[in-house]
Design a protein around this motif. Sequence first.
Motif, PDB file in Angstrom:
ATOM      1  N   THR A 278       0.421  -1.177   0.056  1.00  0.00           N
ATOM      2  CA  THR A 278       0.333   0.132  -0.074  1.00  0.00           C
ATOM      3  C   THR A 278       1.029   1.645   0.408  1.00  0.00           C
ATOM      4  O   THR A 278       1.658   1.216   0.747  1.00  0.00           O
ATOM      5  CB  THR A 278      -0.931  -0.178   1.143  1.00  0.00           C
ATOM      6  OG1 THR A 278      -1.593   1.272   1.114  1.00  0.00           O
ATOM      7  CG2 THR A 278       0.279  -0.080   2.274  1.00  0.00           C
ATOM      8  N   SER A 279       0.605   2.389  -0.770  1.00  0.00           N
ATOM      9  CA  SER A 279       1.586   3.460  -0.988  1.00  0.00           C
ATOM     10  C   SER A 279       0.429   4.596   0.064  1.00  0.00           C
ATOM     11  O   SER A 279       0.386   5.730   0.377  1.00  0.00           O
ATOM     12  CB  SER A 279       1.299   4.389  -2.063  1.00  0.00           C
ATOM     13  OG  SER A 279      -0.145   4.136  -2.691  1.00  0.00           O
ATOM     14  N   ILE A 280      -0.739   4.090   1.289  1.00  0.00           N
ATOM     15  CA  ILE A 280      -1.577   5.113   1.973  1.00  0.00           C
ATOM     16  C   ILE A 280      -0.551   5.755   2.811  1.00  0.00           C
ATOM     17  O   ILE A 280       0.280   5.421   3.939  1.00  0.00           O
ATOM     18  CB  ILE A 280      -2.363   4.379   2.856  1.00  0.00           C
ATOM     19  CG1 ILE A 280      -3.513   3.990   1.431  1.00  0.00           C
ATOM     20  CG2 ILE A 280      -2.931   5.111   3.296  1.00  0.00           C
ATOM     21  CD1 ILE A 280      -4.487   2.936   2.445  1.00  0.00           C
ATOM     22  N   PRO A 281      -0.477   7.407   2.390  1.00  0.00           N
ATOM     23  CA  PRO A 281       0.507   7.988   3.887  1.00  0.00           C
ATOM     24  C   PRO A 281      -0.730   7.640   5.446  1.00  0.00           C
ATOM     25  O   PRO A 281      -1.268   7.607   5.420  1.00  0.00           O
ATOM     26  CB  PRO A 281       0.297   9.458   3.748  1.00  0.00           C
ATOM     27  CG  PRO A 281      -0.851   9.279   1.834  1.00  0.00           C
ATOM     28  CD  PRO A 281      -1.334   8.213   1.883  1.00  0.00           C
ATOM     29  N   VAL A 282       0.351   6.808   5.911  1.00  0.00           N
ATOM     30  CA  VAL A 282      -0.040   7.264   7.540  1.00  0.00           C
ATOM     31  C   VAL A 282      -0.635   7.543   8.841  1.00  0.00           C
ATOM     32  O   VAL A 282      -1.298   7.688   8.343  1.00  0.00           O
ATOM     33  CB  VAL A 282       1.509   6.309   7.868  1.00  0.00           C
ATOM     34  CG1 VAL A 282       1.069   6.243   9.060  1.00  0.00           C
ATOM     35  CG2 VAL A 282       1.886   4.735   8.021  1.00  0.00           C
ATOM     36  N   GLU A 283       0.114   8.946   8.106  1.00  0.00           N
ATOM     37  CA  GLU A 283      -0.604   9.922   8.870  1.00  0.00           C
ATOM     38  C   GLU A 283      -1.707  10.301   8.846  1.00  0.00           C
ATOM     39  O   GLU A 283      -3.460  11.324   9.060  1.00  0.00           O
ATOM     40  CB  GLU A 283      -0.131  11.915   8.491  1.00  0.00           C
ATOM     41  CG  GLU A 283       1.563  10.930   9.253  1.00  0.00           C
ATOM     42  CD  GLU A 283       2.815  10.716   8.169  1.00  0.00           C
ATOM     43  OE1 GLU A 283       2.008  10.463   6.633  1.00  0.00           O
ATOM     44  OE2 GLU A 283       3.319  10.256   8.525  1.00  0.00           O
ATOM     45  N   LYS A 284      -2.573   9.745   7.485  1.00  0.00           N
ATOM     46  CA  LYS A 284      -3.462  10.017   7.005  1.00  0.00           C
ATOM     47  C   LYS A 284      -4.285   8.890   7.521  1.00  0.00           C
ATOM     48  O   LYS A 284      -5.784   8.887   7.514  1.00  0.00           O
ATOM     49  CB  LYS A 284      -4.054   9.741   5.293  1.00  0.00           C
ATOM     50  CG  LYS A 284      -3.488  11.256   4.534  1.00  0.00           C
ATOM     51  CD  LYS A 284      -4.213  11.384   3.338  1.00  0.00           C
ATOM     52  CE  LYS A 284      -3.632  12.659   2.769  1.00  0.00           C
ATOM     53  NZ  LYS A 284      -4.107  12.883   1.396  1.00  0.00           N
TER      54      LYS A 284
ATOM     55  N   GLU B 140       4.880   4.098  13.851  1.00  0.00           N
ATOM     56  CA  GLU B 140       5.777   2.640  12.904  1.00  0.00           C
ATOM     57  C   GLU B 140       4.122   1.181  13.035  1.00  0.00           C
ATOM     58  O   GLU B 140       4.536   0.908  12.300  1.00  0.00           O
ATOM     59  CB  GLU B 140       6.401   2.155  13.728  1.00  0.00           C
ATOM     60  CG  GLU B 140       8.253   2.976  13.087  1.00  0.00           C
ATOM     61  CD  GLU B 140       8.314   4.229  14.421  1.00  0.00           C
ATOM     62  OE1 GLU B 140       7.666   3.961  15.855  1.00  0.00           O
ATOM     63  OE2 GLU B 140       8.060   5.367  14.151  1.00  0.00           O
ATOM     64  N   VAL B 141       4.090   1.839  13.783  1.00  0.00           N
ATOM     65  CA  VAL B 141       2.473   0.520  13.810  1.00  0.00           C
ATOM     66  C   VAL B 141       1.588   0.704  13.276  1.00  0.00           C
ATOM     67  O   VAL B 141       1.408   0.240  12.055  1.00  0.00           O
ATOM     68  CB  VAL B 141       2.354   0.713  16.084  1.00  0.00           C
ATOM     69  CG1 VAL B 141       1.107  -0.572  15.254  1.00  0.00           C
ATOM     70  CG2 VAL B 141       3.678   0.166  16.893  1.00  0.00           C
ATOM     71  N   CYS B 142       1.012   2.311  12.836  1.00  0.00           N
ATOM     72  CA  CYS B 142       0.678   2.295  12.087  1.00  0.00           C
ATOM     73  C   CYS B 142       0.704   2.135  10.790  1.00  0.00           C
ATOM     74  O   CYS B 142       0.102   1.607   9.581  1.00  0.00           O
ATOM     75  CB  CYS B 142      -0.375   4.026  11.863  1.00  0.00           C
ATOM     76  SG  CYS B 142      -0.549   4.225  13.137  1.00  0.00           S
ATOM     77  N   ARG B 143       2.522   1.885  10.402  1.00  0.00           N
ATOM     78  CA  ARG B 143       2.464   1.557   8.967  1.00  0.00           C
ATOM     79  C   ARG B 143       2.425  -0.180   8.840  1.00  0.00           C
ATOM     80  O   ARG B 143       1.970  -0.254   7.420  1.00  0.00           O
ATOM     81  CB  ARG B 143       3.932   1.649   9.249  1.00  0.00           C
ATOM     82  CG  ARG B 143       4.326   3.225   8.297  1.00  0.00           C
ATOM     83  CD  ARG B 143       5.434   3.410   8.039  1.00  0.00           C
ATOM     84  NE  ARG B 143       6.075   4.815   8.197  1.00  0.00           N
ATOM     85  CZ  ARG B 143       6.025   6.503   9.174  1.00  0.00           C
ATOM     86  NH1 ARG B 143       6.469   5.293  10.336  1.00  0.00           N
ATOM     87  NH2 ARG B 143       6.058   7.303   8.352  1.00  0.00           N
ATOM     88  N   GLU B 144       2.585  -0.532  10.033  1.00  0.00           N
ATOM     89  CA  GLU B 144       2.153  -2.078   9.159  1.00  0.00           C
ATOM     90  C   GLU B 144       1.012  -2.399   9.790  1.00  0.00           C
ATOM     91  O   GLU B 144       0.294  -2.682   8.507  1.00  0.00           O
ATOM     92  CB  GLU B 144       2.764  -2.714  11.010  1.00  0.00           C
ATOM     93  CG  GLU B 144       2.399  -4.298  11.028  1.00  0.00           C
ATOM     94  CD  GLU B 144       3.031  -4.142  13.110  1.00  0.00           C
ATOM     95  OE1 GLU B 144       2.807  -5.484  13.358  1.00  0.00           O
ATOM     96  OE2 GLU B 144       4.169  -4.071  13.022  1.00  0.00           O
ATOM     97  N   CYS B 145       0.247  -1.857  10.546  1.00  0.00           N
ATOM     98  CA  CYS B 145      -1.125  -1.674  10.179  1.00  0.00           C
ATOM     99  C   CYS B 145      -1.924  -1.324   9.019  1.00  0.00           C
ATOM    100  O   CYS B 145      -3.445  -2.408   7.869  1.00  0.00           O
ATOM    101  CB  CYS B 145      -2.241  -1.252  11.424  1.00  0.00           C
ATOM    102  SG  CYS B 145      -3.878  -1.032  11.335  1.00  0.00           S
ATOM    103  N   ALA B 146      -1.516  -0.656   8.519  1.00  0.00           N
ATOM    104  CA  ALA B 146      -2.067  -0.157   7.018  1.00  0.00           C
ATOM    105  C   ALA B 146      -1.893  -1.215   5.874  1.00  0.00           C
ATOM    106  O   ALA B 146      -2.523  -1.423   4.833  1.00  0.00           O
ATOM    107  CB  ALA B 146      -1.777   1.412   6.658  1.00  0.00           C
TER     108      ALA B 146
END
Length: 129
Positions: A31-37, A57-63
């Motif tokens: 995925t290329s979703i910006p994690v901040e969003k 970092e956890v949000c990146r994993e979750c995304a």
Amino acid sequence: MKYFVMDILACPVCKSTNLYLHVIEEVEEDTSIPVEKVKCKRWCHYKNKNASEVPLEVCRECARKRIKTGVIVCRDCGRWYPIIDTIAVMLDDEYRDEKIYKRFLEEYLDKIPANVRGMMKIPPVGSNP
């Protein structure tokens, strides 16, 4: 459906946002979703803690995660909704196909922990809810 979607879901029956997510099976995807969003605002269902305590970092994993099979339970009314093939089946009572829910229970009930089953209003087998 990804974990972060839980921030915008509500129970179709009682309209509560007090939902519990139990993941049975998940898959990863690029995925290329910006994690901040996608960072959860109130509660991280991925780590089951306050979202302010979860690093990006956890949000990146979750995304990167997609829930293939699971169950969403309303903590207020006990209504539960299966996640089947990455789709959350969240329908109001008048639109529910009880065969789908019964098949889900037959296949996955033993994979749902007792504390989660205790939150779910599960009709006896053979009954018409």
